[in-house]
Design a protein around this motif. Structure first.
Motif, PDB file in Angstrom:
ATOM      1  N   MET A   1       0.851  -1.179   0.000  1.00 54.68           N
ATOM      2  CA  MET A   1       0.000   0.000   0.000  1.00 54.68           C
ATOM      3  C   MET A   1       0.893   1.238   0.000  1.00 54.68           C
ATOM      4  O   MET A   1       1.847   1.326   0.775  1.00 54.68           O
ATOM      5  CB  MET A   1      -0.894  -0.021   1.243  1.00 54.68           C
ATOM      6  N   ASP A   2       0.596   2.168  -0.900  1.00 55.24           N
ATOM      7  CA  ASP A   2       1.454   3.355  -0.927  1.00 55.24           C
ATOM      8  C   ASP A   2       1.181   4.248   0.292  1.00 55.24           C
ATOM      9  O   ASP A   2       0.175   4.088   0.994  1.00 55.24           O
ATOM     10  CB  ASP A   2       1.331   4.120  -2.243  1.00 55.24           C
ATOM     11  N   LYS A   3       2.087   5.168   0.521  1.00 52.22           N
ATOM     12  CA  LYS A   3       2.037   5.983   1.738  1.00 52.22           C
ATOM     13  C   LYS A   3       0.755   6.805   1.837  1.00 52.22           C
ATOM     14  O   LYS A   3       0.155   6.889   2.916  1.00 52.22           O
ATOM     15  CB  LYS A   3       3.269   6.902   1.767  1.00 52.22           C
ATOM     16  N   ILE A   4       0.314   7.394   0.749  1.00 51.88           N
ATOM     17  CA  ILE A   4      -0.894   8.235   0.785  1.00 51.88           C
ATOM     18  C   ILE A   4      -2.119   7.395   1.155  1.00 51.88           C
ATOM     19  O   ILE A   4      -2.920   7.789   2.004  1.00 51.88           O
ATOM     20  CB  ILE A   4      -1.115   8.947  -0.568  1.00 51.88           C
ATOM     21  N   LYS A   5      -2.257   6.245   0.524  1.00 49.27           N
ATOM     22  CA  LYS A   5      -3.393   5.351   0.838  1.00 49.27           C
ATOM     23  C   LYS A   5      -3.326   4.917   2.304  1.00 49.27           C
ATOM     24  O   LYS A   5      -4.349   4.847   2.990  1.00 49.27           O
ATOM     25  CB  LYS A   5      -3.392   4.122  -0.080  1.00 49.27           C
ATOM     26  N   LYS A   6      -2.130   4.602   2.762  1.00 49.27           N
ATOM     27  CA  LYS A   6      -1.959   4.195   4.163  1.00 49.27           C
ATOM     28  C   LYS A   6      -2.381   5.324   5.102  1.00 49.27           C
ATOM     29  O   LYS A   6      -3.129   5.088   6.061  1.00 49.27           O
ATOM     30  CB  LYS A   6      -0.489   3.831   4.415  1.00 49.27           C
ATOM     31  N   TYR A   7      -1.959   6.543   4.810  1.00 50.56           N
ATOM     32  CA  TYR A   7      -2.331   7.686   5.646  1.00 50.56           C
ATOM     33  C   TYR A   7      -3.838   7.935   5.608  1.00 50.56           C
ATOM     34  O   TYR A   7      -4.446   8.248   6.636  1.00 50.56           O
ATOM     35  CB  TYR A   7      -1.577   8.943   5.224  1.00 50.56           C
ATOM     36  N   GLN A   8      -4.447   7.800   4.431  1.00 49.10           N
ATOM     37  CA  GLN A   8      -5.903   7.975   4.332  1.00 49.10           C
ATOM     38  C   GLN A   8      -6.619   7.000   5.256  1.00 49.10           C
ATOM     39  O   GLN A   8      -7.535   7.390   5.984  1.00 49.10           O
ATOM     40  CB  GLN A   8      -6.372   7.730   2.890  1.00 49.10           C
ATOM     41  N   LYS A   9      -6.232   5.757   5.212  1.00 46.92           N
ATOM     42  CA  LYS A   9      -6.893   4.729   6.030  1.00 46.92           C
ATOM     43  C   LYS A   9      -6.695   5.003   7.524  1.00 46.92           C
ATOM     44  O   LYS A   9      -7.616   4.839   8.317  1.00 46.92           O
ATOM     45  CB  LYS A   9      -6.376   3.327   5.668  1.00 46.92           C
ATOM     46  N   ILE A  10      -5.504   5.418   7.914  1.00 48.55           N
ATOM     47  CA  ILE A  10      -5.235   5.715   9.322  1.00 48.55           C
ATOM     48  C   ILE A  10      -6.093   6.892   9.783  1.00 48.55           C
ATOM     49  O   ILE A  10      -6.730   6.842  10.847  1.00 48.55           O
ATOM     50  CB  ILE A  10      -3.730   6.010   9.542  1.00 48.55           C
ATOM     51  N   ILE A  11      -6.140   7.961   8.994  1.00 46.38           N
ATOM     52  CA  ILE A  11      -6.921   9.147   9.361  1.00 46.38           C
ATOM     53  C   ILE A  11      -8.406   8.793   9.467  1.00 46.38           C
ATOM     54  O   ILE A  11      -9.074   9.169  10.437  1.00 46.38           O
ATOM     55  CB  ILE A  11      -6.699  10.280   8.333  1.00 46.38           C
ATOM     56  N   GLU A  12      -8.910   8.069   8.494  1.00 43.69           N
ATOM     57  CA  GLU A  12     -10.330   7.693   8.509  1.00 43.69           C
ATOM     58  C   GLU A  12     -10.648   6.812   9.727  1.00 43.69           C
ATOM     59  O   GLU A  12     -11.690   6.985  10.356  1.00 43.69           O
ATOM     60  CB  GLU A  12     -10.691   6.983   7.202  1.00 43.69           C
ATOM     61  N   LYS A  13      -9.756   5.922  10.063  1.00 40.18           N
ATOM     62  CA  LYS A  13      -9.956   5.047  11.234  1.00 40.18           C
ATOM     63  C   LYS A  13     -10.006   5.884  12.517  1.00 40.18           C
ATOM     64  O   LYS A  13     -10.916   5.716  13.339  1.00 40.18           O
ATOM     65  CB  LYS A  13      -8.809   4.028  11.312  1.00 40.18           C
ATOM     66  N   ILE A  14      -9.067   6.789  12.677  1.00 39.00           N
ATOM     67  CA  ILE A  14      -9.008   7.605  13.892  1.00 39.00           C
ATOM     68  C   ILE A  14     -10.266   8.476  14.021  1.00 39.00           C
ATOM     69  O   ILE A  14     -10.895   8.526  15.080  1.00 39.00           O
ATOM     70  CB  ILE A  14      -7.735   8.478  13.903  1.00 39.00           C
ATOM     71  N   LEU A  15     -10.643   9.155  12.947  1.00 36.96           N
ATOM     72  CA  LEU A  15     -11.812  10.046  13.024  1.00 36.96           C
ATOM     73  C   LEU A  15     -13.098   9.251  13.241  1.00 36.96           C
ATOM     74  O   LEU A  15     -13.977   9.694  13.995  1.00 36.96           O
ATOM     75  CB  LEU A  15     -11.919  10.906  11.769  1.00 36.96           C
ATOM     76  N   THR A  16     -13.202   8.089  12.642  1.00 34.49           N
ATOM     77  CA  THR A  16     -14.376   7.232  12.855  1.00 34.49           C
ATOM     78  C   THR A  16     -14.452   6.787  14.314  1.00 34.49           C
ATOM     79  O   THR A  16     -15.533   6.795  14.922  1.00 34.49           O
ATOM     80  CB  THR A  16     -14.325   6.013  11.919  1.00 34.49           C
ATOM     81  N   GLU A  17     -13.324   6.433  14.897  1.00 36.04           N
ATOM     82  CA  GLU A  17     -13.306   6.024  16.305  1.00 36.04           C
ATOM     83  C   GLU A  17     -13.725   7.178  17.224  1.00 36.04           C
ATOM     84  O   GLU A  17     -14.470   6.972  18.176  1.00 36.04           O
ATOM     85  CB  GLU A  17     -11.919   5.505  16.695  1.00 36.04           C
ATOM     86  N   TYR A  18     -13.252   8.391  16.929  1.00 32.72           N
ATOM     87  CA  TYR A  18     -13.660   9.543  17.734  1.00 32.72           C
ATOM     88  C   TYR A  18     -15.156   9.782  17.620  1.00 32.72           C
ATOM     89  O   TYR A  18     -15.831  10.048  18.612  1.00 32.72           O
ATOM     90  CB  TYR A  18     -12.897  10.810  17.310  1.00 32.72           C
ATOM     91  N   ASP A  19     -15.672   9.708  16.402  1.00 27.19           N
ATOM     92  CA  ASP A  19     -17.102   9.935  16.191  1.00 27.19           C
ATOM     93  C   ASP A  19     -17.933   8.885  16.927  1.00 27.19           C
ATOM     94  O   ASP A  19     -18.930   9.227  17.571  1.00 27.19           O
ATOM     95  CB  ASP A  19     -17.403   9.921  14.692  1.00 27.19           C
ATOM     96  N   GLU A  20     -17.526   7.641  16.854  1.00 27.61           N
ATOM     97  CA  GLU A  20     -18.257   6.576  17.554  1.00 27.61           C
ATOM     98  C   GLU A  20     -18.181   6.770  19.069  1.00 27.61           C
ATOM     99  O   GLU A  20     -19.163   6.565  19.780  1.00 27.61           O
ATOM    100  CB  GLU A  20     -17.699   5.204  17.161  1.00 27.61           C
ATOM    101  N   LEU A  21     -17.019   7.167  19.551  1.00 28.69           N
ATOM    102  CA  LEU A  21     -16.829   7.363  20.981  1.00 28.69           C
ATOM    103  C   LEU A  21     -17.732   8.479  21.524  1.00 28.69           C
ATOM    104  O   LEU A  21     -18.374   8.316  22.564  1.00 28.69           O
ATOM    105  CB  LEU A  21     -15.368   7.681  21.287  1.00 28.69           C
ATOM    106  N   VAL A  22     -17.802   9.601  20.809  1.00 28.85           N
ATOM    107  CA  VAL A  22     -18.612  10.725  21.296  1.00 28.85           C
ATOM    108  C   VAL A  22     -20.094  10.356  21.344  1.00 28.85           C
ATOM    109  O   VAL A  22     -20.829  10.814  22.221  1.00 28.85           O
ATOM    110  CB  VAL A  22     -18.343  12.002  20.466  1.00 28.85           C
TER     111      VAL A  22
END
Length: 113
Positions: A1-22
């Motif tokens: 997986m290229d770096k940009i795709k990897k970063y996209q997935k990490i960012i989306e995972k983190i923001l989704t977790e925050y949204d679910e947590l709130v």
């Protein structure tokens, strides 16, 4: 997986977790939105809602990928998105605290640009 795709997935995972947590909090009743623009590399977590006749609209986190680095444009989380990114294995040399002016960024442990 290229770096940009990897970063996209990490960012989306983190923001989704925050949204679910709130939304697990019984005190938080507002509607939130996750906006992932993978073509232009912008990622937002925001509140858009009404409380009686008052409009609620606020950005909790805005992240973008620019020049193959992760720019944190806005971050109102308690711990900080940069720490979440570090935990996911993103090196601090790839993270820019863009909510600071370029001069101030020199005094952080993160990239300046």
């Amino acid at each position: 997986m290229d770096k940009i795709k990897k970063y996209q997935k990490i960012i989306e995972k983190i923001l989704t977790e925050y949204d679910e947590l709130v939304h697990k909090s019984p005190d938080y009743k507002n509607e939130t939105c996750l906006v992932f623009d993978e073509n232009h590399h912008h990622y937002l977590w925001l509140t858009v809602d009404w409380r009686e006749d008052k409009r609620l609209k606020s950005i909790h986190v805005h992240i973008r990928i620019k020049n193959s680095k992760i720019y944190i444009e806005e971050d109102w989380t308690q711990e900080g998105i940069a720490h979440e990114l570090l935990r996911e294995g993103v090196p601090n040399s790839e993270i820019v605290l863009a909510f600071y002016d370029p001069e101030t960024r020199k005094y952080t442990d993160f990239a300046t640009a």
